[in-house]
Design a protein around this motif. Sequence first.
Motif, PDB file in Angstrom:
ATOM      1  N   LEU A  16       0.858  -1.176   0.000  1.00  0.00           N
ATOM      2  CA  LEU A  16       0.000   0.000   0.000  1.00  0.00           C
ATOM      3  C   LEU A  16       0.900   1.233   0.000  1.00  0.00           C
ATOM      4  CD1 LEU A  16      -2.904   1.102   0.198  1.00  0.00           C
ATOM      5  CD2 LEU A  16      -2.634   1.084   2.670  1.00  0.00           C
ATOM      6  N   ASP A  18       1.111   5.445  -0.271  1.00  0.00           N
ATOM      7  CA  ASP A  18       0.391   6.710  -0.119  1.00  0.00           C
ATOM      8  C   ASP A  18       0.544   7.503  -1.415  1.00  0.00           C
ATOM      9  OD1 ASP A  18      -0.921   8.920   0.765  1.00  0.00           O
ATOM     10  OD2 ASP A  18       0.581   9.514   2.247  1.00  0.00           O
ATOM     11  N   THR A  25       3.211   2.535   2.805  1.00  0.00           N
ATOM     12  CA  THR A  25       2.387   2.596   4.001  1.00  0.00           C
ATOM     13  C   THR A  25       2.254   1.238   4.691  1.00  0.00           C
ATOM     14  OG1 THR A  25       1.113   4.337   2.945  1.00  0.00           O
ATOM     15  CG2 THR A  25       0.150   3.339   4.875  1.00  0.00           C
ATOM     16  N   ASP A  26       2.005   0.178   3.891  1.00  0.00           N
ATOM     17  CA  ASP A  26       1.790  -1.138   4.487  1.00  0.00           C
ATOM     18  C   ASP A  26       2.288  -2.208   3.531  1.00  0.00           C
ATOM     19  OD1 ASP A  26       1.000  -3.023   6.311  1.00  0.00           O
ATOM     20  OD2 ASP A  26      -1.136  -2.893   5.848  1.00  0.00           O
TER      21      ASP A  26
END
Length: 90
Positions: A16, A18, A25-26
């Motif tokens: 993930l 941004d 992010t993940d």
Amino acid sequence: MRGDGILTTRILRPVLVDASTGALTDLRELPWYLKVLLGSQPLHFGDFGGMPLKIFWAAFDVLTVVVLGSGLYLWLTRHNPRKGRASAAR
């Protein structure tokens, strides 16, 4: 997102990012069944074995079709032994 080794290059890893900053992010692991599915894909399409593996699988495919065809033939042409005896006794 992709693995480094010869067996893991096709295994994806969802990330993930941004959109505004471009920062990661993940990061998650795939479930085991998706890893197995993605890992077996090169074997299915013959990427590792090349032409010998494709010929090997083609021969097994032909053998499977022959076994299926002969089984269907035997199933469709079967006859009831009692029916043959009853009509012969009349």
